[in-house]
Structure formats: structure tokens, C-alpha cells
Scaffold this motif. Structure first.
Motif, mmCIF file in Angstrom:
data_model
loop_
_atom_site.group_PDB
_atom_site.id
_atom_site.type_symbol
_atom_site.label_atom_id
_atom_site.label_comp_id
_atom_site.label_asym_id
_atom_site.label_seq_id
_atom_site.Cartn_x
_atom_site.Cartn_y
_atom_site.Cartn_z
ATOM 1 N N LEU A 94 0.859 -1.198 0.000
ATOM 2 C CA LEU A 94 0.000 0.000 0.000
ATOM 3 C C LEU A 94 0.885 1.234 0.000
ATOM 4 O O LEU A 94 1.342 1.692 1.041
ATOM 5 C CB LEU A 94 -0.949 -0.012 1.205
ATOM 6 C CG LEU A 94 -2.243 0.776 0.995
ATOM 7 C CD1 LEU A 94 -3.004 0.326 -0.237
ATOM 8 C CD2 LEU A 94 -3.127 0.697 2.206
ATOM 9 N N ASP A 95 1.130 1.750 -1.189
ATOM 10 C CA ASP A 95 2.021 2.890 -1.356
ATOM 11 C C ASP A 95 1.218 4.196 -1.241
ATOM 12 O O ASP A 95 0.073 4.252 -1.674
ATOM 13 C CB ASP A 95 2.683 2.807 -2.732
ATOM 14 C CG ASP A 95 3.773 3.830 -2.885
ATOM 15 O OD1 ASP A 95 4.793 3.709 -2.182
ATOM 16 O OD2 ASP A 95 3.618 4.758 -3.700
ATOM 17 N N GLY A 96 1.847 5.205 -0.688
ATOM 18 C CA GLY A 96 1.180 6.509 -0.540
ATOM 19 C C GLY A 96 0.484 6.600 0.801
ATOM 20 O O GLY A 96 -0.590 7.197 0.912
ATOM 21 N N ARG A 141 1.528 19.290 -11.047
ATOM 22 C CA ARG A 141 0.547 18.387 -10.429
ATOM 23 C C ARG A 141 1.319 17.461 -9.503
ATOM 24 O O ARG A 141 2.278 16.813 -9.933
ATOM 25 C CB ARG A 141 -0.161 17.516 -11.490
ATOM 26 C CG ARG A 141 -0.989 18.272 -12.485
ATOM 27 C CD ARG A 141 -2.329 18.673 -11.883
ATOM 28 N NE ARG A 141 -3.187 19.305 -12.867
ATOM 29 C CZ ARG A 141 -3.164 20.601 -13.171
ATOM 30 N NH1 ARG A 141 -2.291 21.403 -12.564
ATOM 31 N NH2 ARG A 141 -3.974 21.097 -14.070
ATOM 32 N N TYR A 142 0.960 17.412 -8.229
ATOM 33 C CA TYR A 142 1.648 16.493 -7.304
ATOM 34 C C TYR A 142 0.653 15.976 -6.284
ATOM 35 O O TYR A 142 0.125 16.740 -5.474
ATOM 36 C CB TYR A 142 2.826 17.201 -6.606
ATOM 37 C CG TYR A 142 3.707 16.265 -5.825
ATOM 38 C CD1 TYR A 142 4.526 15.345 -6.477
ATOM 39 C CD2 TYR A 142 3.717 16.273 -4.429
ATOM 40 C CE1 TYR A 142 5.338 14.463 -5.758
ATOM 41 C CE2 TYR A 142 4.532 15.402 -3.708
ATOM 42 C CZ TYR A 142 5.338 14.501 -4.380
ATOM 43 O OH TYR A 142 6.138 13.636 -3.673
ATOM 44 N N ILE A 143 0.386 14.671 -6.366
ATOM 45 C CA ILE A 143 -0.582 14.060 -5.462
ATOM 46 C C ILE A 143 0.119 13.576 -4.197
ATOM 47 O O ILE A 143 -0.425 13.638 -3.104
ATOM 48 C CB ILE A 143 -1.308 12.895 -6.184
ATOM 49 C CG1 ILE A 143 -2.109 13.457 -7.379
ATOM 50 C CG2 ILE A 143 -2.238 12.142 -5.233
ATOM 51 C CD1 ILE A 143 -2.569 12.429 -8.381
ATOM 52 N N MET A 164 9.242 13.413 -10.664
ATOM 53 C CA MET A 164 10.597 13.423 -10.122
ATOM 54 C C MET A 164 10.572 13.250 -8.609
ATOM 55 O O MET A 164 9.759 13.886 -7.933
ATOM 56 C CB MET A 164 11.279 14.768 -10.389
ATOM 57 C CG MET A 164 10.965 15.400 -11.712
ATOM 58 S SD MET A 164 12.090 16.763 -11.997
ATOM 59 C CE MET A 164 10.991 18.118 -11.813
ATOM 60 N N TYR A 165 11.452 12.396 -8.117
ATOM 61 C CA TYR A 165 11.781 12.438 -6.697
ATOM 62 C C TYR A 165 13.300 12.453 -6.635
ATOM 63 O O TYR A 165 13.963 11.420 -6.596
ATOM 64 C CB TYR A 165 11.168 11.304 -5.864
ATOM 65 C CG TYR A 165 10.934 11.823 -4.459
ATOM 66 C CD1 TYR A 165 12.011 12.199 -3.665
ATOM 67 C CD2 TYR A 165 9.662 12.034 -3.976
ATOM 68 C CE1 TYR A 165 11.808 12.759 -2.418
ATOM 69 C CE2 TYR A 165 9.460 12.598 -2.718
ATOM 70 C CZ TYR A 165 10.539 12.961 -1.944
ATOM 71 O OH TYR A 165 10.346 13.537 -0.721
ATOM 72 N N PRO A 166 13.864 13.684 -6.671
ATOM 73 C CA PRO A 166 15.322 13.801 -6.790
ATOM 74 C C PRO A 166 16.035 13.579 -5.472
ATOM 75 O O PRO A 166 15.405 13.538 -4.414
ATOM 76 C CB PRO A 166 15.490 15.256 -7.234
ATOM 77 C CG PRO A 166 14.288 15.973 -6.721
ATOM 78 C CD PRO A 166 13.169 14.968 -6.638
ATOM 79 N N TYR A 168 10.907 -1.937 -5.172
ATOM 80 C CA TYR A 168 9.449 -2.039 -5.349
ATOM 81 C C TYR A 168 8.780 -0.714 -5.678
ATOM 82 O O TYR A 168 7.560 -0.633 -5.667
ATOM 83 C CB TYR A 168 8.806 -2.711 -4.115
ATOM 84 C CG TYR A 168 9.416 -2.273 -2.807
ATOM 85 C CD1 TYR A 168 9.066 -1.063 -2.240
ATOM 86 C CD2 TYR A 168 10.381 -3.046 -2.173
ATOM 87 C CE1 TYR A 168 9.638 -0.639 -1.063
ATOM 88 C CE2 TYR A 168 10.958 -2.633 -0.977
ATOM 89 C CZ TYR A 168 10.577 -1.424 -0.432
ATOM 90 O OH TYR A 168 11.147 -1.001 0.737
ATOM 91 N N GLU A 169 9.549 0.348 -5.933
ATOM 92 C CA GLU A 169 8.947 1.598 -6.424
ATOM 93 C C GLU A 169 9.633 2.003 -7.733
ATOM 94 O O GLU A 169 8.991 2.084 -8.790
ATOM 95 C CB GLU A 169 9.057 2.710 -5.376
ATOM 96 C CG GLU A 169 8.194 2.431 -4.151
ATOM 97 C CD GLU A 169 8.246 3.521 -3.081
ATOM 98 O OE1 GLU A 169 7.184 3.903 -2.599
ATOM 99 O OE2 GLU A 169 9.355 3.956 -2.704
ATOM 100 N N VAL A 170 10.945 2.235 -7.659
ATOM 101 C CA VAL A 170 11.675 2.731 -8.830
ATOM 102 C C VAL A 170 11.658 1.704 -9.971
ATOM 103 O O VAL A 170 11.353 2.041 -11.125
ATOM 104 C CB VAL A 170 13.123 3.093 -8.422
ATOM 105 C CG1 VAL A 170 13.994 3.363 -9.636
ATOM 106 C CG2 VAL A 170 13.117 4.290 -7.492
#
Ligand code: FDP
Length: 339
Positions: A123-125, A246-248, A266-268, A282-284
Motif C-alpha cells: 500500500l504505497d502513498g 501536479r503532485y498528489i 521526479m523524486y530527486p 518495489y517503487e523505482v
């Protein structure tokens, strides 16, 4: 009466039918991936139903508290993890499981062991759970060349070695998007049928987009290429229009929009988090796999994201992914900084 339209409505491409069709294109396939995917689909349906009920359930004292029977209710992320661990291990097709929720990998016992390794974020986010904003499950699948007991090394491999990846978004509708290496397809859950129906065939990400998506609250700590990219997005030097922001804050939802509308997510890295925030396995990896399959690019600031070889199960990496041209632009800014 429009019989043709009626016929179209009744000839539904369910996810099961779709996966079986795909399997039939590979005469050597023994149906193991099909079975594994059907267990993942079951997990997604279960979590979708739990997510939909959570708000209501909380109101009457369930989710996260004690229900009317006096039983302790599990929090959604813990519940989702349990659901996927059970669905995956009972499939009889998995060997190593890596979950965002668990420090160590799970090695499936011999009686149920198969050849697939699944890396997943059940459950991401999580920061969006309590306010009812879209959240999701993300998964990536590796295939072993043996069916002996697995080890961490079986998943500490480049993302390019995955054989499938996908996500399920629990939003205004429940959407499952996945790829087995020949394009990306999206399915929407029809709650009245309890079936995922093909609604987004062969998703192709627009070559260039009009949206950038980043947590701009971190701007003071950004590196120079990220800062320059966002400045160009807002104040273009040519006569093009500025991009929209836009960023949720749920990776699944932000990547889903990026796949459909184009643009960049982007997640720098930044001064406070030199490796970014998002987890490689499990994300990238799964999201980069899908974006590449849809014709886009995924870049870490140094290399193609799918070429990374993680050293640890929960390793993090910066990530820039989305439309081909937009990612190309940030790649140029990074190579100019290094040069
Ligand atoms: P969350 O912390 O709410 O679980 O990896 C987790 C994640 O959400 C991603 O889904 C999301 O893209 C990102 O973190 C959001 O992080 P910020 O709150 O730092 O923007």
C-alpha cells in the motif's frame, strides 16, 4: 436497438482472458506467470474492497480500532501486506518475496515454492490513506533459473531483468496497469462483475508532456540540475508555455497520470536525502519498467534506472521518469553539470 454496440458491451476482455491470450502466444509457457498474476489480481481486489470500506468502517469503529465484535482491526497497510504475502505464497509459484512492510525477505517453504520472486509495496502513498486520496499497490517480478531455496541475491539484480511489473491504483476507480514485457495495458475493476476489464489497451506515454510533478517544498535542498529543470518548466526560455504542476504525493497516482497524460515525475536527491526517498526494488524498478514499456524513459540522475543494481533490499534512489523528451532534458542538465 444498436446490436453492434450491445455486442461490444458484452464481449468483455477480462484480465484473465487477456493474460491467457498472451500466454497462448508463447507455446513454451506452462501458465505459471498466469497463475501468479491471478493471485496478484485477487490481492488487489481484496485491498480495493478494504480501502473502499475504510472510511465508513472507521466511522462505525472498525479499521484501526476495535469492531463491534470486539476484534482488533488491522491498519490498512498491515492488512494489505498480509493479503499479498498470503496470496503470493499460496500461488505455489513464488520463491522470494520482498515487501516494503517487512525488513527481511520471505523465503517460501519448499512445499509451495516456485520460480518467481516478487518485490512489492502493498500500500504505497500511506500519508494519503486517511484523507481518501488515491493510493496503490506496486509490484515487480523476477524469474529464477532454479527452484531451489532462494536468497536475497535473487532479487538484488538490475531492474532490466524483471519479467513483469505493474500497479493497482485505488482511486475514483480501481485500475490495474501491468506489463509482461510487450507493452502496457490497463484494466478497470467493474464492481458489479468483480472483474478487471481492459479499458486502456497498449498505453503509450506522450513523447513530450505539459506537466511536471515534484514535491516543490523540498526545493531549497535540490541539486542544480533539478532546480534548473523546474525553473525552465516555469519560465521557459523559448516562447513555449510554462508547464503545469501536479503532485498528489502517491507515487502510483502521480505515475498513472504521467503515463496517460505525459510529462515528468521526479523524486530527486537533495541535501537532506542524498539517495532520494523512493525504494529501488518495489517503487523505482516497477514504475521505470512500465514507463519504458510505454515508450518513455526513467533516469536516476546518473544512469538508466533499470540498470541500477541494488545492494540492499530497501535501498533508495533518486528518480526522474516520464515522457521521452522531458526525461531527455533532465539528462542533458545532469551531463552538463558533470562535464
Ligand atoms: P508515502 O510516504 O505517503 O508512503 O514512497 C512513499 C511515498 O508516499 C510515495 O508514494 C510518494 O510518491 C512519496 O512517498 C511522497 O513523498 P513526499 O511526501 O516526501 O513528497
Amino acid at each position: 436497438m444498436d446490436h453492434q454496440a450491445d455486442a461490444q458491451r458484452t464481449d468483455l476482455m477480462t484480465i484473465t482472458r487477456f493474460v491467457l491470450n498472451e500466454q497462448s502466444k508463447h507455446p513454451e509457457a506452462r501458465g505459471d506467470l498466469t497463475i501468479l498474476l491471478s493471485h496478484i489480481v485477487l490481492g488487489c481486489k481484496f485491498v480495493c474492497s478494504a480501502v473502499n470500506k475504510a472510511g465508513l468502517a472507521k466511522l462505525i469503529g472498525l479499521a484501526g480500532e476495535t469492531n463491534v465484535q470486539g476484534e482488533e482491526q488491522k491498519k490498512l497497510d498491515v492488512l494489505s501486506n498480509d493479503v499479498f504475502v498470503k496470496a503470493l505464497s499460496s500461488s505455489g509459484r513464488t520463491n522470494v518475496l520482498v515487501s516494503e512492510e517487512l525488513e527481511e525477505a520471505i523465503f517460501v517453504e519448499a512445499s509451495h515454492r516456485g520460480k518467481y520472486c516478487v518485490v512489492f509495496d502493498p500500500l504505497d502513498g500511506s500519508s494519503n490513506i486517511d484523507c481518501g486520496v488515491s493510493i496503490g499497490t506496486i509490484f515487480g517480478i523476477f524469474l529464477l533459473d532454479h527452484d531451489n531455496a532462494g536468497s536475497n541475491d535473487d532479487v538484488l539484480k538490475p531492474g532490466s531483468e524483471m519479467v513483469a511489473a505493474g500497479y493497482c491504483m485505488y482511486g475514483s476507480s480501481c485500475t490495474l496497469v501491468f506489463s509482461t514485457g510487450s507493452g502496457v495495458n490497463g484494466f478497470t475493476l467493474d464492481p458489479s462483475l468483480g472483474e478487471f476489464i481492459l479499458t486502456h489497451p497498449d498505453i503509450k506515454i506522450p513523447k513530450k508532456g505539459k506537466i511536471y510533478s515534484v514535491n516543490e517544498g523540498n526545493a531549497k535542498n535540490w541539486d542544480e540540475p533539478t532546480r534548473l529543470y523546474v525553473e525552465n518548466a516555469k519560465f521557459p526560455k523559448d516562447d513555449s508555455s510554462p508547464k503545469s504542476l501536479r503532485y498528489i504525493g502517491s507515487m502510483v497516482a502521480d505515475v498513472h497520470r504521467t503515463l496517460l497524460y505525459g510529462g515528468i515525475f521526479m523524486y530527486p536527491a537533495d541535501k537532506k536525502s542524498p539517495f532520494g526517498k523512493l525504494r529501488v526494488l518495489y517503487e523505482v524498478f516497477p514504475m521505470s519498467y512500465l514507463v519504458e514499456q510505454a515508450g518513455g524513459q526513467a533516469f536516476t540522475g546518473k544512469e538508466r534506472a533499470l540498470d541500477l543494481v541494488p545492494k540492499h533490499l530497501h535501498e533508495r534512489s533518486p528518480i526522474f521518469l516520464g515522457s521521452y523528451d522531458d526525461v531527455e532534458e533532465i539528462k542533458k542538465l545532469y551531463s552538463a553539470t558533470i562535464a
